[in-house]
Design a protein around this motif. Structure first.
Motif, mmCIF file in Angstrom:
data_model
loop_
_atom_site.group_PDB
_atom_site.id
_atom_site.type_symbol
_atom_site.label_atom_id
_atom_site.label_comp_id
_atom_site.label_asym_id
_atom_site.label_seq_id
_atom_site.Cartn_x
_atom_site.Cartn_y
_atom_site.Cartn_z
ATOM 1 N N MET A 1 -21.731 20.972 1.900
ATOM 2 C CA MET A 1 -20.367 20.487 2.003
ATOM 3 C C MET A 1 -19.434 21.523 1.398
ATOM 4 O O MET A 1 -19.617 21.931 0.266
ATOM 5 N N ALA A 2 -18.459 21.939 2.157
ATOM 6 C CA ALA A 2 -17.519 22.955 1.686
ATOM 7 C C ALA A 2 -16.602 22.362 0.627
ATOM 8 O O ALA A 2 -16.134 21.248 0.746
ATOM 9 N N ARG A 3 -16.373 23.120 -0.421
ATOM 10 C CA ARG A 3 -15.530 22.672 -1.520
ATOM 11 C C ARG A 3 -14.545 23.761 -1.902
ATOM 12 O O ARG A 3 -14.840 24.927 -1.809
ATOM 13 N N ASN A 4 -13.414 23.347 -2.421
ATOM 14 C CA ASN A 4 -12.480 24.251 -3.077
ATOM 15 C C ASN A 4 -12.532 23.933 -4.556
ATOM 16 O O ASN A 4 -12.937 22.865 -4.960
ATOM 17 N N GLY A 5 -12.110 24.856 -5.374
ATOM 18 C CA GLY A 5 -11.963 24.547 -6.783
ATOM 19 C C GLY A 5 -13.017 25.153 -7.666
ATOM 20 O O GLY A 5 -13.816 25.995 -7.267
ATOM 21 N N GLN A 6 -12.972 24.669 -8.902
ATOM 22 C CA GLN A 6 -13.757 25.245 -9.989
ATOM 23 C C GLN A 6 -15.266 25.156 -9.775
ATOM 24 O O GLN A 6 -15.995 26.061 -10.135
ATOM 25 N N ASN A 7 -15.748 24.090 -9.177
ATOM 26 C CA ASN A 7 -17.194 23.894 -9.045
ATOM 27 C C ASN A 7 -17.736 24.324 -7.683
ATOM 28 O O ASN A 7 -18.869 23.985 -7.340
ATOM 29 N N ALA A 8 -16.943 25.058 -6.928
ATOM 30 C CA ALA A 8 -17.377 25.440 -5.581
ATOM 31 C C ALA A 8 -18.660 26.250 -5.609
ATOM 32 O O ALA A 8 -19.568 26.024 -4.807
ATOM 33 N N TRP A 9 -18.773 27.211 -6.510
ATOM 34 C CA TRP A 9 -19.964 28.052 -6.553
ATOM 35 C C TRP A 9 -21.169 27.277 -7.065
ATOM 36 O O TRP A 9 -22.293 27.506 -6.626
ATOM 37 N N MET A 10 -20.945 26.348 -7.987
ATOM 38 C CA MET A 10 -22.041 25.516 -8.482
ATOM 39 C C MET A 10 -22.570 24.633 -7.348
ATOM 40 O O MET A 10 -23.774 24.490 -7.163
ATOM 41 N N GLY A 11 -21.649 24.069 -6.574
ATOM 42 C CA GLY A 11 -22.053 23.254 -5.432
ATOM 43 C C GLY A 11 -22.797 24.065 -4.392
ATOM 44 O O GLY A 11 -23.776 23.598 -3.806
ATOM 45 N N LEU A 12 -22.353 25.291 -4.181
ATOM 46 C CA LEU A 12 -23.034 26.178 -3.231
ATOM 47 C C LEU A 12 -24.461 26.449 -3.694
ATOM 48 O O LEU A 12 -25.388 26.448 -2.887
ATOM 49 N N GLY A 13 -24.636 26.650 -4.987
ATOM 50 C CA GLY A 13 -25.983 26.863 -5.518
ATOM 51 C C GLY A 13 -26.892 25.679 -5.235
ATOM 52 O O GLY A 13 -28.050 25.853 -4.841
ATOM 53 N N LEU A 14 -26.375 24.479 -5.385
ATOM 54 C CA LEU A 14 -27.164 23.281 -5.094
ATOM 55 C C LEU A 14 -27.489 23.187 -3.602
ATOM 56 O O LEU A 14 -28.618 22.850 -3.225
ATOM 57 N N GLU A 15 -26.510 23.503 -2.759
ATOM 58 C CA GLU A 15 -26.745 23.486 -1.310
ATOM 59 C C GLU A 15 -27.838 24.480 -0.925
ATOM 60 O O GLU A 15 -28.701 24.191 -0.095
ATOM 61 N N PHE A 68 -15.259 30.396 9.531
ATOM 62 C CA PHE A 68 -15.584 29.521 8.410
ATOM 63 C C PHE A 68 -14.451 29.491 7.392
ATOM 64 O O PHE A 68 -14.602 28.948 6.305
ATOM 65 N N GLY A 69 -13.335 30.094 7.703
ATOM 66 C CA GLY A 69 -12.215 30.165 6.774
ATOM 67 C C GLY A 69 -12.267 31.461 5.984
ATOM 68 O O GLY A 69 -13.126 32.317 6.210
ATOM 69 N N PHE A 70 -11.343 31.580 5.052
ATOM 70 C CA PHE A 70 -11.216 32.840 4.320
ATOM 71 C C PHE A 70 -11.403 32.694 2.812
ATOM 72 O O PHE A 70 -11.246 33.648 2.072
ATOM 73 N N ILE A 71 -11.737 31.503 2.364
ATOM 74 C CA ILE A 71 -12.056 31.290 0.952
ATOM 75 C C ILE A 71 -13.557 31.538 0.799
ATOM 76 O O ILE A 71 -14.362 30.844 1.438
ATOM 77 N N PRO A 72 -13.949 32.517 0.001
ATOM 78 C CA PRO A 72 -15.358 32.914 -0.052
ATOM 79 C C PRO A 72 -16.355 31.774 -0.295
ATOM 80 O O PRO A 72 -17.337 31.663 0.429
ATOM 81 N N ALA A 73 -16.115 30.936 -1.269
ATOM 82 C CA ALA A 73 -17.069 29.860 -1.555
ATOM 83 C C ALA A 73 -17.150 28.860 -0.411
ATOM 84 O O ALA A 73 -18.227 28.348 -0.094
ATOM 85 N N VAL A 74 -16.032 28.585 0.232
ATOM 86 C CA VAL A 74 -16.006 27.652 1.362
ATOM 87 C C VAL A 74 -16.739 28.254 2.561
ATOM 88 O O VAL A 74 -17.560 27.590 3.206
#
Length: 96
Positions: A1-15, A68-74
């Motif tokens: 799930m794409a996220r913005n914000g402070q925990n985006a990279w943490m969420g990416l790690g879980l994904e 996929f957009g231009f925000i790296p974590a997203v």
């Protein structure tokens, strides 16, 4: 799930961790299918390779063109999601 914000990279790690676990189950199922040999194993090997090439190409194109957009974590999260969708479909198909 794409996220913005402070925990985006943490969420990416879980994904990515989840994708790794799901991929391991597909590897096991494919190994059993290939070990059985015969025409079905040949078809599975061909499907495996062609799917990997097609998905890698699609993901690369979307990343390069902003699909996929231009925000790296997203963008990274959406790329992982593309692979996760394929892995889940393979797990379902191979589990039958």
């Amino acid at each position: 799930m794409a996220r913005n914000g402070q925990n985006a990279w943490m969420g990416l790690g879980l994904e990515m961790w989840t994708l790794g676990m799901e991929s391991a189950s597909v590897i096991g199922l494919r190994t059993m299918k290939l070990a059985q040999g015969g025409p079905a194993a040949g078809r599975e090997a061909e499907l495996m390779v062609s799917e990997k090439i097609a998905t890698a190409f699609d993901v690369q194109m979307k990343l390069m063109t902003g699909g996929f957009g231009f925000i790296p974590a997203v963008a990274a999260s959406k790329a992982v999601g593309e692979y996760a969708t394929k892995v889940r479909a393979n797990r379902k198909r191979l589990s039958r």
